[in-house]
Motif scaffolding. Structure first.
Motif, PDB file in Angstrom:
ATOM      1  N   LEU A   1       0.830  -1.178   0.039  1.00  0.00           N
ATOM      2  CA  LEU A   1       0.073  -0.024   0.123  1.00  0.00           C
ATOM      3  C   LEU A   1       0.876   1.305  -0.002  1.00  0.00           C
ATOM      4  O   LEU A   1       1.972   1.190   0.661  1.00  0.00           O
ATOM      5  CB  LEU A   1      -0.940   0.155   1.262  1.00  0.00           C
ATOM      6  N   ARG A   2       0.187   2.338  -0.474  1.00  0.00           N
ATOM      7  CA  ARG A   2       0.953   3.618  -0.427  1.00  0.00           C
ATOM      8  C   ARG A   2       0.044   4.594  -0.057  1.00  0.00           C
ATOM      9  O   ARG A   2      -0.920   4.858  -0.601  1.00  0.00           O
ATOM     10  CB  ARG A   2       1.524   3.981  -1.787  1.00  0.00           C
TER      11      ARG A   2
ATOM     12  N   TYR B   1       5.312   3.828   1.963  1.00  0.00           N
ATOM     13  CA  TYR B   1       4.714   2.579   1.543  1.00  0.00           C
ATOM     14  C   TYR B   1       4.326   1.612   2.982  1.00  0.00           C
ATOM     15  O   TYR B   1       5.332   2.051   3.870  1.00  0.00           O
ATOM     16  CB  TYR B   1       5.865   1.694   0.966  1.00  0.00           C
TER      17      TYR B   1
ATOM     18  N   LEU C   1      -9.652  -1.194   2.130  1.00  0.00           N
ATOM     19  CA  LEU C   1      -8.779   0.078   2.139  1.00  0.00           C
ATOM     20  C   LEU C   1      -9.274   1.068   3.330  1.00  0.00           C
ATOM     21  O   LEU C   1      -8.473   2.144   3.703  1.00  0.00           O
ATOM     22  CB  LEU C   1      -8.832   0.650   1.052  1.00  0.00           C
TER      23      LEU C   1
ATOM     24  N   ILE D   1      -4.603   6.580   1.159  1.00  0.00           N
ATOM     25  CA  ILE D   1      -4.209   5.286   1.083  1.00  0.00           C
ATOM     26  C   ILE D   1      -4.683   4.439  -0.137  1.00  0.00           C
ATOM     27  O   ILE D   1      -5.818   4.801  -0.743  1.00  0.00           O
ATOM     28  CB  ILE D   1      -4.510   4.379   2.192  1.00  0.00           C
ATOM     29  N   ARG D   2      -3.533   3.754  -0.959  1.00  0.00           N
ATOM     30  CA  ARG D   2      -4.094   3.027  -2.201  1.00  0.00           C
ATOM     31  C   ARG D   2      -3.208   1.875  -2.498  1.00  0.00           C
ATOM     32  O   ARG D   2      -2.129   1.892  -1.773  1.00  0.00           O
ATOM     33  CB  ARG D   2      -4.046   4.106  -3.326  1.00  0.00           C
ATOM     34  N   LEU D   3      -3.590   0.905  -3.227  1.00  0.00           N
ATOM     35  CA  LEU D   3      -2.724  -0.184  -3.540  1.00  0.00           C
ATOM     36  C   LEU D   3      -1.582   0.495  -4.371  1.00  0.00           C
ATOM     37  O   LEU D   3      -1.662   1.282  -5.190  1.00  0.00           O
ATOM     38  CB  LEU D   3      -3.561  -1.163  -4.481  1.00  0.00           C
TER      39      LEU D   3
END
Length: 140
Positions: A34-35, A40, A53, A65-67
């Motif tokens: 995740l980032r 990260y 999420l 937050i995102r993949l």
């Protein structure tokens, strides 16, 4: 020996690895990167679950937050094949979060840096080595 390394036929997903290793999906750890901004995070969860999420944003206190994409994170794990990094982010300077459902197992299995080897170890040994933050962020 506190862990066992197994060679196995090439497996690219945690579900494939669970099948070739004859391990229940609930004991097979998959890693999702995740980032948030430039930071990260490594999320370690059961092979048969996915990261929520919204829950992860609450755990991290982050709204963006995102993949992460493989292209973004592959350089963070030198010596590992892309997507086969073990759920031990601390050795790569990446904060590691372990879903509480996987923490209910006595033993866990995970990729050992390649798509052809896995490690099986007792959960207390993993917790001692990886020192992950245990949280509730996965959904079936």
């Amino acid at each position: 020996k506190p862990y066992h390394v197994h060679a196995h036929p090439e497996a690219f997903t945690a579900q494939e690895l669970a099948a070739v290793e004859h391990v229940p999906g609930r004991e097979m750890v998959k890693v999702v990167m995740l980032r948030a901004g430039e930071q990260y995070y490594m999320a370690a969860l059961c092979a048969n679950c996915r990261v929520d999420l919204g829950k992860m944003a609450a755990v991290l206190g982050k709204t963006d937050i995102r993949l992460a994409t493989e292209r973004e994170f592959q350089e963070l794990f030198p010596g590992c094949e892309t997507g086969a990094m073990p759920p031990v982010g601390t050795i790569f300077d990446v904060p590691t979060y372990l879903d509480k459902k996987i923490a209910e197992n006595a033993e866990i299995t995970f990729q050992a840096g390649t798509h052809r080897e896995s490690i099986r170890m007792a959960l207390p040994d993993y917790l001692a080595v990886a020192t992950p933050h245990v949280a509730d962020f996965a959904i079936p």
